[in-house]
Scaffold this active site. Structure first.
Site, PDB file in Angstrom:
ATOM      1  CG  ASN B  45      53.992   3.098   3.134  1.00 20.59           C
ATOM      2  OD1 ASN B  45      53.489   3.077   2.004  1.00 20.59           O
ATOM      3  ND2 ASN B  45      55.283   3.147   3.341  1.00 20.59           N
ATOM      4  CB  CYS B  46      50.101   5.810   0.391  1.00 23.18           C
ATOM      5  SG  CYS B  46      51.792   5.922  -0.189  1.00 23.18           S
ATOM      6  CB  ALA B 281      70.561   1.855  -0.607  1.00 20.45           C
ATOM      7  CG  ASP B 284      60.717   6.564   2.030  1.00 17.28           C
ATOM      8  OD1 ASP B 284      60.529   6.635   0.799  1.00 17.28           O
ATOM      9  OD2 ASP B 284      59.797   6.485   2.862  1.00 17.28           O
TER      10      ASP B 284
END
Lengths: 554, 554
Positions: B45-46, B281, B284
């Site tokens: 994604n970057c 979890a 982000d």
């Protein structure tokens, strides 16, 4: 301070000049006098190879601060071309000769700083004084070399260390055919041999001829140049650069009977004070402590020299007035160093395996990895070949060597900072570094190094001993694809691609240890986890075929 | 482990994919199933802005690991285009819908990992659903943006943070006229305003139009495109990118009544475990601790997400079998970040002044310096503008922001490592970094920063408060040359060049504090030392005229 104190400094390059400027900042009333036997003070000696190579075009640029700047800004008297010939410790005076007129005089001091640097080693070989044999320590040296290179087609560099390699690159850029003759069997002797092999190939790829493991024996003038005779041969050349290292320029200290090391470096305490409480020494002439091995040695590098100059200035003033509390200490050196080799970089900090072995330290582990300088999906990624060495007992980082195209100094600097703060490989694992696609990876090479080492110390990733590769006690399993395996592999290795390992696990012998190898180590690690959990005894050849080539295809 | 454990992972990008792979490495017998509602897992994604900008040419490259790799190498089942719609914590099951055929099913878990990431903020403005308004989180998003950019001449980017600036550069490279509208009065809100001014000028120099301090109010379709209305104006454009930030994608966690932060991030312990001991979890979607301020917040960055995935995997397996001892902890974040802005780089780590002030921390000092990335005598040196923040009490480093052409990430990384190990400015002063003329300086920018800060803490270099500059209680003395002074200076400043200070010292008023300024701070420091030792009360304006311009000529 009650009286105006007089501080004399002998030598005005990195350490001496730093010390002088810092003294003035801390003491406006002191008299500060700096002597240098050369034409220049505060010149950029690290820039000399690039001045010869015409990368730095103007000689002017090499003069970081001219004598009038010392005078105008700092009220420091600078006497160039003045040689200090002796020290009278009892009367606290020095004898100094103006080299321009030959007139000698005596100068008194309250404190004396020796920043006399180092001198190029010039071995007593037959023909060593022939014309066209040069060394490179000063601006006049570089002028001579530049003039010689302009007329030459061929150059021989004796010594494959930092200066030798920087000069090889610069002379090659000028169009000369360059041969390096090095006594060690590798270039860049501070590196371990496996890491030096990257430098070697890089030099060869740039048409530098290497004669390794060769001692130069004599020089002879010929009709067309100069013949250099070495162990196994001879070569004719137009010019020779002696770059076999330096020795502390400690004759003044020796004459004054200051305490010296076996290798003639001046011994100092953490405040840079010599065995005479009024005499201080900084820079290439002193002995320093290796922070990893605790051994003492000389390290001719500009960074430590500058820091020493700064510490020394405070310590001198504190010796005059103990209330000053400028008690900074020079703790020692990691030996961080970097060298550009054409379009590649080699850098290192801390101890090599060699250094550890010489120091009798054996409880260490070395790992190899070859991550990209940034993510592979962004154009222009190149591998950085990394060797990380750490203590098996507690994961303390002992040293790193890295070679690559970009991002090498950055990673070595991060590890240098970690080592300075007694960091461990677990700290590398956790480090939070700059990441965007151009700059690194979500798992930076530093993180990768820490993860491999951390996994190793947690017994999740046991490593095979590369030096035992040729013993027949193990089965070597190469987990790359058949296509990769067919291009090169270790003799006797069996190819079981990682993707087939789960179903082909039965092909492994349960009696022999499995040594796993892949391209760089990652797939071997995945395979190891699988085998280990299936009851096999296995190990990984760290760094994979990339490291194999560095180690065995030198 | 007695039973075969079943671990479900929701979300397969950085954190989820790392967790899955690590789980397999540590546990060959576990069943690991990964669900992602998108088309892809483990994608870069970057890299998306650079795919849009055609720097990364093939979409294929964005796929770091395809589902079959997960299956073949790791025996991990990957289900893309599967949306997990609810969690039944009592029965330890999830409901999952195959988005391709709409069929829902229930899957049971022993451990569940939520790696659902973040979603782009989409404010409820008039016209927000107009065509040609985009956001950028996924590969399909990037395809749409790329297609839109191919037809567009003008683009408006709403938000001047990381994604906004990366996209501005990429769209400009594609030939579009780009305008950034940002609600804050600066670009790159995580930076302090003074440091953001370098980024601002860099963007403007590259023909990006900036509308700062402007809130977007509505969108309206026009004949020729889309009208964007903001506080003080409106602009017509062909396409809009929403880049005003992200929010945790925590709806699943919310529905399952897991403990969330005020800003809807999932709360986890240092093992990444949520308020339900079987649910974990990472990435982000979670809240993390700021290592400097100790405050908790969300930080959508790939590096921490990867580390969390790794830690979480170990912790899950340890929860099944306490004997495993995989007790790694996620300690928190420094917030290290970097962004390329055309040919410059901005990077930061730790706290900004803003962050400290928000956290109620006031006992800090900020210094500014502008050293070259390498020695000035080697061609191609460019300044790095550095702001270093440290605790006045003990010199502990609190944060750094740096902007420059080269070597920026390297220095920020070194400071990040120092901060991770609780380093102080004194450690920066002593650091031993790579130096050769191409790479740095004998006193590296890091050393310089440490020396300035160290001098300040030792009371050798007292600093003026830039915010009090306009008060009339001091005399401002500019110690640069008359030529420099004539090009620009602070109103009311008096010019006394450093070189003349010793003889003109009588011109200073003894009643008023002297605030010294020069180009970058060095000459002011020399002047300070002189004045201080002559009995004057003086201070230095840190960073000199370079910082003045950054602060006041924004």
């Amino acid at each position: 301070m009650q009286n105006k104190k007089r501080i004399l400094i002998v030598g005005g390059v990195a350490g001496g000049a730093s010390c002088a400027a810092r003294l003035r900042r801390l003491c406006e009333s002191c008299e500060i006098v700096l002597f240098d036997k050369g034409e220049h003070v505060s010149f950029a000696n690290c820039g000399l190879p690039y001045f010869v190579g015409n990368v730095i075009k103007e000689e002017e640029k090499l003069l970081v601060a001219k004598p009038h700047v010392f005078n105008d800004r700092f009220n420091i008297q600078v006497h160039t071309q003045h040689e200090v010939t002796s020290i009278d410790r009892i009367n606290k005076t020095i004898s100094v000769t103006n080299l321009l007129d030959g007139v000698a005089r005596t100068e008194s001091y309250d404190a004396l700083v020796l920043a006399t640097g180092a001198k190029a080693i010039k071995p007593p070989l037959v023909g060593i004084d022939s014309p066209n044999i040069y060394s490179l320590r000063t601006i006049p040296d570089s002028r001579k070399l530049k003039a010689a290179a302009a007329k030459a087609k061929r150059a021989v560099i004796i010594g494959g260390g930092f200066i030798g390699l920087e000069m090889a690159e610069n002379l090659a850029h000028l169009g000369l055919d360059v041969t390096i003759i090095e006594m060690a069997t590798q270039v860049m002797p501070p590196l371990d041999t496996d890491m030096a092999s990257y430098v070697k190939h890089c030099l060869e790829n740039n048409n530098i001829t290497l004669q390794l493991g060769q001692a130069v024996e004599s020089f002879k003038q010929t009709e067309n140049g100069l013949e250099v005779n070495y162990s196994n041969g001879h070569i004719e050349t137009d010019m020779v650069l002696l770059a076999i290292g330096v020795l502390p320029e400690s004759s003044l200290a020796q004459q004054a009977e200051l305490q010296l090391s076996e290798r003639a470096a001046i011994q100092v305490n953490a405040q840079m004070q010599t065995s005479d409480a009024s005499i201080w020494a900084v820079g290439d002439v002193v002995e320093v402590q290796d922070l990893v091995t605790q051994q003492r040695f000389s390290l001719p590098l500009a960074g430590p020299a500058n820091r020493q100059g700064r510490i020394c200035a405070g310590a001198i003033l504190q010796s005059f007035d103990p209330k000053l509390e400028r008690n900074m200490r020079f703790k020692g050196v990691l030996g961080t160093a970097v060298c550009q080799i054409f379009d590649h970089t080699i850098a290192m900090t801390g101890a090599s395996e060699k250094t550890l072995q010489r120091a009798g330290i054996s409880d260490y582990q070395a790992i190899y990895l070859h991550p990209g300088n940034h993510v592979g999906y962004f154009p222009g990624a190149h591998p950085i070949h990394i060797k990380l060495i750490y203590a098996k007992a507690d994961g303390k980082i002992l040293g790193v060597q890295a070679f690559g195209h970009e991002g090498v100094a950055r990673r070595v600097d991060v590890i240098s900072m970690a080592m300075q703060l007694n960091g461990t490989v677990y700290d590398l694992e956790e480090s939070e570094l700059c990441y965007a696609p151009q700059f690194g990876a979500a798992k930076d090479p530093i993180n990768m190094a820490g993860m491999i080492a951390g996994n190793n110390l947690r017994d999740d990733l046991p490593l095979a001993d590369w030096t035992q590769l040729k013993s027949s006690d193990q089965q070597i399993i190469d987990v790359r694809s058949p296509a990769e395996f067919s291009t090169n592999h270790i003799e006797g290795a069996i190819n079981i691609p990682l993707e087939e390992m789960r179903k082909r696990i039965g092909e492994l012998s349960a009696d022999k240890e499995v040594w796993l190898i892949c391209g760089v180590g990652q797939r071997a690690y995945y395979a190891y986890r699988l085998l280990f959990q299936s009851g096999y005894k296995a190990r990984i050849l760290s760094g994979g075929m990339q490291t194999y080539q560095a180690k065995y295809q030198v």
